[in-house]
Scaffold this motif. Structure first.
Motif, PDB file in Angstrom:
ATOM      1  N   LEU A 234       0.830  -1.207   0.000  1.00 48.66           N
ATOM      2  CA  LEU A 234       0.000   0.000   0.000  1.00 48.66           C
ATOM      3  C   LEU A 234       0.864   1.256   0.000  1.00 48.66           C
ATOM      4  O   LEU A 234       0.563   2.241  -0.680  1.00 48.66           O
ATOM      5  CB  LEU A 234      -0.918   0.004   1.225  1.00 48.66           C
ATOM      6  CG  LEU A 234      -2.108  -0.958   1.184  1.00 48.66           C
ATOM      7  CD1 LEU A 234      -2.705  -1.125   2.578  1.00 48.66           C
ATOM      8  CD2 LEU A 234      -3.174  -0.449   0.215  1.00 48.66           C
ATOM      9  N   CYS A 235       1.957   1.214   0.747  1.00 51.55           N
ATOM     10  CA  CYS A 235       2.804   2.399   0.882  1.00 51.55           C
ATOM     11  C   CYS A 235       3.727   2.618  -0.313  1.00 51.55           C
ATOM     12  O   CYS A 235       4.148   3.756  -0.568  1.00 51.55           O
ATOM     13  CB  CYS A 235       3.616   2.317   2.177  1.00 51.55           C
ATOM     14  SG  CYS A 235       2.594   2.453   3.673  1.00 51.55           S
ATOM     15  N   ASN A 236       4.051   1.547  -1.055  1.00 52.04           N
ATOM     16  CA  ASN A 236       4.892   1.746  -2.248  1.00 52.04           C
ATOM     17  C   ASN A 236       4.069   1.860  -3.520  1.00 52.04           C
ATOM     18  O   ASN A 236       4.609   2.055  -4.606  1.00 52.04           O
ATOM     19  CB  ASN A 236       5.954   0.643  -2.375  1.00 52.04           C
ATOM     20  CG  ASN A 236       5.369  -0.732  -2.689  1.00 52.04           C
ATOM     21  OD1 ASN A 236       4.250  -0.871  -3.193  1.00 52.04           O
ATOM     22  ND2 ASN A 236       6.144  -1.777  -2.388  1.00 52.04           N
ATOM     23  N   GLY A 237       2.741   1.734  -3.387  1.00 45.02           N
ATOM     24  CA  GLY A 237       1.861   1.931  -4.530  1.00 45.02           C
ATOM     25  C   GLY A 237       1.590   0.694  -5.355  1.00 45.02           C
ATOM     26  O   GLY A 237       0.832   0.755  -6.323  1.00 45.02           O
ATOM     27  N   SER A 238       2.182  -0.450  -4.998  1.00 42.99           N
ATOM     28  CA  SER A 238       1.945  -1.665  -5.779  1.00 42.99           C
ATOM     29  C   SER A 238       0.570  -2.257  -5.492  1.00 42.99           C
ATOM     30  O   SER A 238       0.059  -3.058  -6.270  1.00 42.99           O
ATOM     31  CB  SER A 238       3.038  -2.704  -5.497  1.00 42.99           C
ATOM     32  OG  SER A 238       3.028  -3.101  -4.135  1.00 42.99           O
ATOM     33  N   ILE A 239      -0.025  -1.872  -4.378  1.00 40.23           N
ATOM     34  CA  ILE A 239      -1.400  -2.250  -4.054  1.00 40.23           C
ATOM     35  C   ILE A 239      -2.211  -0.958  -4.010  1.00 40.23           C
ATOM     36  O   ILE A 239      -1.894  -0.051  -3.239  1.00 40.23           O
ATOM     37  CB  ILE A 239      -1.494  -2.964  -2.694  1.00 40.23           C
ATOM     38  CG1 ILE A 239      -0.728  -4.280  -2.718  1.00 40.23           C
ATOM     39  CG2 ILE A 239      -2.957  -3.221  -2.325  1.00 40.23           C
ATOM     40  CD1 ILE A 239      -0.693  -4.992  -1.374  1.00 40.23           C
ATOM     41  N   PRO A 240      -3.240  -0.838  -4.842  1.00 39.88           N
ATOM     42  CA  PRO A 240      -4.037   0.401  -4.847  1.00 39.88           C
ATOM     43  C   PRO A 240      -4.815   0.574  -3.551  1.00 39.88           C
ATOM     44  O   PRO A 240      -5.274  -0.398  -2.954  1.00 39.88           O
ATOM     45  CB  PRO A 240      -4.976   0.202  -6.045  1.00 39.88           C
ATOM     46  CG  PRO A 240      -5.074  -1.283  -6.204  1.00 39.88           C
ATOM     47  CD  PRO A 240      -3.724  -1.826  -5.824  1.00 39.88           C
ATOM     48  N   VAL A 241      -4.941   1.811  -3.127  1.00 43.10           N
ATOM     49  CA  VAL A 241      -5.726   2.098  -1.930  1.00 43.10           C
ATOM     50  C   VAL A 241      -7.198   1.889  -2.271  1.00 43.10           C
ATOM     51  O   VAL A 241      -7.695   2.466  -3.235  1.00 43.10           O
ATOM     52  CB  VAL A 241      -5.495   3.540  -1.444  1.00 43.10           C
ATOM     53  CG1 VAL A 241      -6.313   3.810  -0.188  1.00 43.10           C
ATOM     54  CG2 VAL A 241      -4.014   3.774  -1.176  1.00 43.10           C
ATOM     55  N   PRO A 242      -7.905   1.066  -1.528  1.00 45.73           N
ATOM     56  CA  PRO A 242      -9.302   0.735  -1.848  1.00 45.73           C
ATOM     57  C   PRO A 242     -10.243   1.935  -1.839  1.00 45.73           C
ATOM     58  O   PRO A 242     -10.076   2.871  -1.058  1.00 45.73           O
ATOM     59  CB  PRO A 242      -9.691  -0.252  -0.736  1.00 45.73           C
ATOM     60  CG  PRO A 242      -8.399  -0.807  -0.254  1.00 45.73           C
ATOM     61  CD  PRO A 242      -7.423   0.324  -0.362  1.00 45.73           C
ATOM     62  N   GLY A 243     -11.217   1.890  -2.720  1.00 45.03           N
ATOM     63  CA  GLY A 243     -12.321   2.843  -2.696  1.00 45.03           C
ATOM     64  C   GLY A 243     -11.981   4.262  -3.063  1.00 45.03           C
ATOM     65  O   GLY A 243     -12.773   5.173  -2.824  1.00 45.03           O
ATOM     66  N   GLY A 244     -10.793   4.487  -3.639  1.00 50.45           N
ATOM     67  CA  GLY A 244     -10.423   5.846  -3.986  1.00 50.45           C
ATOM     68  C   GLY A 244     -10.092   6.705  -2.780  1.00 50.45           C
ATOM     69  O   GLY A 244     -10.008   7.930  -2.876  1.00 50.45           O
ATOM     70  N   LEU A 245      -9.904   6.072  -1.632  1.00 54.60           N
ATOM     71  CA  LEU A 245      -9.560   6.811  -0.419  1.00 54.60           C
ATOM     72  C   LEU A 245      -8.097   7.226  -0.452  1.00 54.60           C
ATOM     73  O   LEU A 245      -7.289   6.639  -1.163  1.00 54.60           O
ATOM     74  CB  LEU A 245      -9.798   5.935   0.813  1.00 54.60           C
ATOM     75  CG  LEU A 245     -11.221   5.423   1.048  1.00 54.60           C
ATOM     76  CD1 LEU A 245     -11.229   4.432   2.196  1.00 54.60           C
ATOM     77  CD2 LEU A 245     -12.150   6.579   1.350  1.00 54.60           C
ATOM     78  N   SER A 246      -7.757   8.232   0.333  1.00 47.67           N
ATOM     79  CA  SER A 246      -6.348   8.575   0.474  1.00 47.67           C
ATOM     80  C   SER A 246      -5.698   7.517   1.354  1.00 47.67           C
ATOM     81  O   SER A 246      -6.362   6.882   2.185  1.00 47.67           O
ATOM     82  CB  SER A 246      -6.187   9.954   1.116  1.00 47.67           C
ATOM     83  OG  SER A 246      -6.549   9.923   2.488  1.00 47.67           O
ATOM     84  N   LEU A 247      -4.401   7.332   1.180  1.00 44.52           N
ATOM     85  CA  LEU A 247      -3.690   6.344   1.988  1.00 44.52           C
ATOM     86  C   LEU A 247      -3.775   6.710   3.463  1.00 44.52           C
ATOM     87  O   LEU A 247      -3.950   5.842   4.322  1.00 44.52           O
ATOM     88  CB  LEU A 247      -2.229   6.260   1.541  1.00 44.52           C
ATOM     89  CG  LEU A 247      -1.353   5.232   2.267  1.00 44.52           C
ATOM     90  CD1 LEU A 247      -1.929   3.829   2.120  1.00 44.52           C
ATOM     91  CD2 LEU A 247       0.081   5.285   1.733  1.00 44.52           C
ATOM     92  N   ASN A 248      -3.667   8.008   3.756  1.00 44.55           N
ATOM     93  CA  ASN A 248      -3.774   8.465   5.146  1.00 44.55           C
ATOM     94  C   ASN A 248      -5.085   8.031   5.779  1.00 44.55           C
ATOM     95  O   ASN A 248      -5.118   7.462   6.872  1.00 44.55           O
ATOM     96  CB  ASN A 248      -3.680   9.994   5.208  1.00 44.55           C
ATOM     97  CG  ASN A 248      -2.253  10.493   5.205  1.00 44.55           C
ATOM     98  OD1 ASN A 248      -1.328   9.733   4.953  1.00 44.55           O
ATOM     99  ND2 ASN A 248      -2.069  11.769   5.469  1.00 44.55           N
ATOM    100  N   ASN A 249      -6.194   8.316   5.086  1.00 42.69           N
ATOM    101  CA  ASN A 249      -7.512   8.013   5.641  1.00 42.69           C
ATOM    102  C   ASN A 249      -7.730   6.513   5.786  1.00 42.69           C
ATOM    103  O   ASN A 249      -8.333   6.053   6.761  1.00 42.69           O
ATOM    104  CB  ASN A 249      -8.608   8.611   4.759  1.00 42.69           C
ATOM    105  CG  ASN A 249      -8.694  10.119   4.890  1.00 42.69           C
ATOM    106  OD1 ASN A 249      -8.201  10.694   5.854  1.00 42.69           O
ATOM    107  ND2 ASN A 249      -9.297  10.771   3.907  1.00 42.69           N
ATOM    108  N   PHE A 250      -7.256   5.757   4.807  1.00 38.32           N
ATOM    109  CA  PHE A 250      -7.440   4.311   4.881  1.00 38.32           C
ATOM    110  C   PHE A 250      -6.692   3.722   6.076  1.00 38.32           C
ATOM    111  O   PHE A 250      -7.260   2.983   6.879  1.00 38.32           O
ATOM    112  CB  PHE A 250      -6.966   3.646   3.592  1.00 38.32           C
ATOM    113  CG  PHE A 250      -7.020   2.142   3.656  1.00 38.32           C
ATOM    114  CD1 PHE A 250      -8.227   1.479   3.584  1.00 38.32           C
ATOM    115  CD2 PHE A 250      -5.858   1.396   3.812  1.00 38.32           C
ATOM    116  CE1 PHE A 250      -8.289   0.091   3.670  1.00 38.32           C
ATOM    117  CE2 PHE A 250      -5.905   0.015   3.898  1.00 38.32           C
ATOM    118  CZ  PHE A 250      -7.122  -0.638   3.822  1.00 38.32           C
TER     119      PHE A 250
END
Length: 211
Positions: A189-205
């Motif tokens: 999730l942090c390197n971008g190889s897994i997309p953050v679900p639901g169009g959320l920001s990584l912070n919020n997720f």
């Protein structure tokens, strides 16, 4: 009469404890429910091998005790991991850091006169620690020379990744709780190889995976 009074008192205490326990569960469920809009995407991701062996679908359902989905729960916040006199997963914060595979730091006063009491004893405060694991000690992407404790005190996105990593590492290395993400998932999730679900920001997720 005294026996009846004692029974009433015990019932009141039990009721109070039950209310507190229910309150904790409700808080966790409300926190997880913030991700409700992302449920379809998360459930799709959860079926892929990279998301195997965790409880993302359980988190999204709001049912943290469904035996068919496995057991999972929230981790601890950045503030919890920064507090040297707190408790994480039933152990002292510093022990939790060690169990997760990282080092909080050394209580040496950090060359600050404000950290030393009149009798010469060093105060057990966060700012009185020096050293500790640095960002380069983690599998997270990017470079940074700061310690993990320093980063946890900022608004940097790395703060969220470090917190999730500590929770995931502790979950994998010890018993007592099953964090909703694995170490590999946090890194992805942090390197971008897994997309953050639901169009959320990584912070919020990530923020929604701890209380």
């Amino acid at each position: 009469m005294m026996e009846n009074s004692q029974n009433d008192s015990n019932e009141t205490k039990n009721f109070s404890v039950e209310q507190q326990d229910n309150s904790k569960v409700d808080v966790s469920r409300r926190h997880f429910s913030r991700l409700g809009a992302a449920t379809p995407i998360l459930l799709t991701l959860a079926s892929r091998p990279v998301f195997g062996g965790n409880c993302l679908s359980n988190m999204m359902s709001g049912n943290l005790s469904d035996p068919d989905r496995g057991q999972c729960g929230p981790g601890w916040s950045p503030g919890g991991w920064r507090n040297p006199v707190g408790e994480i997963n039933g152990m002292d914060t510093l022990d939790a850091w060690a169990a997760a595979g990282y080092y909080y730091g050394e209580l040496d006063g950090n060359d600050k006169s404000s950290c030393v009491k009149g009798n010469g004893v060093i105060k057990n405060k966060r700012e009185c620690y020096s050293g500790g694991s640095v960002y380069a000690d983690t599998p997270l992407p990017g470079s940074d020379t700061r310690t993990l404790i320093e980063i946890l005190g900022t608004n940097d996105i790395k703060k969220h990744c470090i917190t999730a990593l500590l929770n995931a590492s502790l979950s994998e290395n010890t018993g007592g709780f099953n964090y909703v993400l694995t170490v590999n998932q946090v890194v992805g999730l942090c390197n971008g190889s897994i997309p953050v679900p639901g169009g959320l920001s990584l912070n919020n997720f990530l923020d929604s995976t701890w209380i």
